[in-house]
Design a protein around this motif. Sequence first.
Motif, PDB file in Angstrom:
ATOM      1  N   GLN A  98       0.838  -1.189   0.000  1.00 16.78           N
ATOM      2  CA  GLN A  98       0.000   0.000   0.000  1.00 16.78           C
ATOM      3  C   GLN A  98       0.880   1.249   0.000  1.00 16.78           C
ATOM      4  O   GLN A  98       1.886   1.319   0.700  1.00 16.78           O
ATOM      5  N   PHE A  99       0.479   2.232  -0.816  1.00 14.88           N
ATOM      6  CA  PHE A  99       1.158   3.522  -0.852  1.00 14.88           C
ATOM      7  C   PHE A  99       0.171   4.582  -0.384  1.00 14.88           C
ATOM      8  O   PHE A  99      -0.968   4.639  -0.857  1.00 14.88           O
ATOM      9  N   ASP A 100       0.611   5.419   0.540  1.00 13.42           N
ATOM     10  CA  ASP A 100      -0.259   6.434   1.125  1.00 13.42           C
ATOM     11  C   ASP A 100       0.434   7.793   1.002  1.00 13.42           C
ATOM     12  O   ASP A 100       1.585   7.952   1.424  1.00 13.42           O
ATOM     13  N   SER A 101      -0.266   8.775   0.444  1.00 14.78           N
ATOM     14  CA  SER A 101       0.335  10.098   0.249  1.00 14.78           C
ATOM     15  C   SER A 101       0.742  10.741   1.572  1.00 14.78           C
ATOM     16  O   SER A 101       1.739  11.466   1.642  1.00 14.78           O
ATOM     17  N   VAL A 102      -0.012  10.467   2.637  1.00 18.48           N
ATOM     18  CA  VAL A 102       0.311  11.044   3.937  1.00 18.48           C
ATOM     19  C   VAL A 102       1.668  10.556   4.420  1.00 18.48           C
ATOM     20  O   VAL A 102       2.493  11.336   4.919  1.00 18.48           O
ATOM     21  N   GLU A 103       1.917   9.245   4.248  1.00 15.29           N
ATOM     22  CA  GLU A 103       3.202   8.678   4.659  1.00 15.29           C
ATOM     23  C   GLU A 103       4.357   9.273   3.857  1.00 15.29           C
ATOM     24  O   GLU A 103       5.491   9.359   4.341  1.00 15.29           O
ATOM     25  N   LEU A 104       4.062   9.679   2.619  1.00 17.32           N
ATOM     26  CA  LEU A 104       5.093  10.237   1.751  1.00 17.32           C
ATOM     27  C   LEU A 104       5.220  11.742   1.890  1.00 17.32           C
ATOM     28  O   LEU A 104       6.083  12.358   1.263  1.00 17.32           O
ATOM     29  N   LEU A 106       2.951  13.914   0.905  1.00 17.06           N
ATOM     30  CA  LEU A 106       2.408  14.516  -0.304  1.00 17.06           C
ATOM     31  C   LEU A 106       0.921  14.773  -0.147  1.00 17.06           C
ATOM     32  O   LEU A 106       0.244  14.108   0.634  1.00 17.06           O
ATOM     33  N   SER A 107       0.412  15.745  -0.906  1.00 21.75           N
ATOM     34  CA  SER A 107      -1.015  16.052  -0.837  1.00 21.75           C
ATOM     35  C   SER A 107      -1.846  15.032  -1.602  1.00 21.75           C
ATOM     36  O   SER A 107      -3.014  14.817  -1.299  1.00 21.75           O
ATOM     37  N   GLU A 108      -1.255  14.408  -2.637  1.00 24.22           N
ATOM     38  CA  GLU A 108      -1.932  13.379  -3.404  1.00 24.22           C
ATOM     39  C   GLU A 108      -0.903  12.552  -4.159  1.00 24.22           C
ATOM     40  O   GLU A 108       0.259  12.949  -4.260  1.00 24.22           O
ATOM     41  N   LEU A 109      -1.327  11.407  -4.676  1.00 25.10           N
ATOM     42  CA  LEU A 109      -0.459  10.603  -5.527  1.00 25.10           C
ATOM     43  C   LEU A 109      -0.656  10.963  -6.993  1.00 25.10           C
ATOM     44  O   LEU A 109       0.236  10.780  -7.813  1.00 25.10           O
ATOM     45  N   GLY A 110      -1.846  11.444  -7.323  1.00 27.46           N
ATOM     46  CA  GLY A 110      -2.135  11.814  -8.704  1.00 27.46           C
ATOM     47  C   GLY A 110      -3.623  12.009  -8.874  1.00 27.46           C
ATOM     48  O   GLY A 110      -4.370  12.127  -7.886  1.00 27.46           O
ATOM     49  N   VAL A 111      -4.081  12.056 -10.112  1.00 23.33           N
ATOM     50  CA  VAL A 111      -5.514  12.177 -10.388  1.00 23.33           C
ATOM     51  C   VAL A 111      -5.898  11.216 -11.500  1.00 23.33           C
ATOM     52  O   VAL A 111      -5.075  10.875 -12.364  1.00 23.33           O
ATOM     53  N   ILE A 112      -7.144  10.786 -11.471  1.00 24.21           N
ATOM     54  CA  ILE A 112      -7.723  10.008 -12.559  1.00 24.21           C
ATOM     55  C   ILE A 112      -8.665  10.942 -13.314  1.00 24.21           C
ATOM     56  O   ILE A 112      -9.535  11.575 -12.702  1.00 24.21           O
ATOM     57  N   ILE A 113      -8.503  11.029 -14.610  1.00 23.35           N
ATOM     58  CA  ILE A 113      -9.333  11.928 -15.403  1.00 23.35           C
ATOM     59  C   ILE A 113      -9.625  11.299 -16.759  1.00 23.35           C
ATOM     60  O   ILE A 113      -8.784  10.593 -17.323  1.00 23.35           O
ATOM     61  N   GLN A 397       9.389   7.342  -8.187  1.00 21.86           N
ATOM     62  CA  GLN A 397       9.679   7.106  -9.612  1.00 21.86           C
ATOM     63  C   GLN A 397       8.392   7.101 -10.419  1.00 21.86           C
ATOM     64  O   GLN A 397       8.311   7.723 -11.480  1.00 21.86           O
ATOM     65  N   ALA A 398       7.370   6.424  -9.911  1.00 24.32           N
ATOM     66  CA  ALA A 398       6.088   6.340 -10.626  1.00 24.32           C
ATOM     67  C   ALA A 398       5.408   7.695 -10.700  1.00 24.32           C
ATOM     68  O   ALA A 398       4.727   7.999 -11.678  1.00 24.32           O
ATOM     69  N   LEU A 399       5.588   8.537  -9.672  1.00 29.84           N
ATOM     70  CA  LEU A 399       4.934   9.837  -9.640  1.00 29.84           C
ATOM     71  C   LEU A 399       5.666  10.883 -10.456  1.00 29.84           C
ATOM     72  O   LEU A 399       5.185  11.999 -10.624  1.00 29.84           O
ATOM     73  N   GLY A 400       6.867  10.533 -10.935  1.00 29.13           N
ATOM     74  CA  GLY A 400       7.648  11.495 -11.681  1.00 29.13           C
ATOM     75  C   GLY A 400       8.215  12.579 -10.796  1.00 29.13           C
ATOM     76  O   GLY A 400       8.569  13.667 -11.254  1.00 29.13           O
ATOM     77  N   ALA A 401       8.280  12.298  -9.488  1.00 29.03           N
ATOM     78  CA  ALA A 401       8.722  13.319  -8.529  1.00 29.03           C
ATOM     79  C   ALA A 401      10.229  13.276  -8.339  1.00 29.03           C
ATOM     80  O   ALA A 401      10.869  12.287  -8.588  1.00 29.03           O
TER      81      ALA A 401
END
Length: 401
Positions: A98-104, A106-113, A397-401
């Motif tokens: 599990q990946f959680d933005s709070v643990e990282l 970050l405000s979010e991991l990304g968006v679905i659109i 890496q996945a987030l491009g950060a």
Amino acid sequence: MKPQEKTPADFDVVIVGGGIVGLSLACELAATDFSVAVVERNELKAIAEPPDCRVSAINRFALQRFKQSGVWRSPLVQRACIFDKMFVWDQTGAGQIQFDSVELGLSELGVIIENYILQHMLLETVTAAQNISCFCPAEIASIDYRPKAGGQSVSTVELSSGLRLCAALLVGADGVKSKIREIASIQRSQQPYQQFGLVCNVATAESHQNTAWQCFMPTGPLAFLPLYNGYSSIVWTLDDDLAQSRMALSDEEFKRVLAEESQYRLGEITDLSQRFLFPLSHGHATEYVRQGLALIGDAAHSIHPLAGQGANLGIADAAALADVICTARAAGRQWSALHTLSKYQRQRKGANRLMEMSMTGFKELFGQNNAIVSELRNAGLSLVDHLPAVKYRIIRQALGA
């Protein structure tokens, strides 16, 4: 859209392809001193409810670029669903991560659109820019690409209306079957996965919790991606025969099978949209650039959709190409020359190739129904879940950060 007069029109950059990637490049060049034309053959469909089945998971790097260019100020941003968690598990065992933005932090991991909603948002920025002309819908009658070594090349794109667009830089953002790649005689590998992606939207008994859910199974990965209206977008990778049999099921049977295969992670499936299939493949162009010509997005590369990185790679291509030519022009250098464009290729080709190989490797690893491999795979997922430093590196890496 500017009038399509039957006289030559001179532009610094002509972008062939007005999808997400082509429009991303145009947005990157908005409000610069580049004159830009975007040519797209298909008219963008009108905004409607309910949400479309074709969606993209946009990572933090792409979001940052969209915010910088003003794209994210569109009222249509309400159609984007922020996800702040990812939950991945193996159907064959107890392995999960599990990946959680709070643990990282970050405000979010990304968006679905939805893809076409993002295109509308990008198009709003493009049409508001004084230095960009859009030609859509517009059929291309011919392309005259004449590279000029040691000097500025001039390419001409003639539209079926008779209008001729001349450019110092011709950009192919026109997909897997790119005309621009073809006229530049750039070779591209293409390997089918012998699989289809099945997409649809579903309502579930339990909330998606703004979480991207992904289950790996021997038949292929199954993703539940959260949508703004509480529904989830399904992206299910299936071998050819199984894909056809899933499509042949009645809606009620499909809902039952989908809930079972996802191990009822979100409970029963309570509503279902129309289902669609699209073939999956991966491939890579041998080169991204020629004198006065560049390829971005699917025209240059395509990957397996299991990590939702296809659109992000193309957006990163657009950002890198824009940065390279803007920097060169500001320094008074030949911004459309091969030696300048090669900087863009060096930045992006290795990263895109690595992602392509990684996704193919994941597909092979999780597609094996071998007991020993399954045990090792599950142990690996659980181990990484308990190694914060490794998890952090993977997700960044996945987030491009």
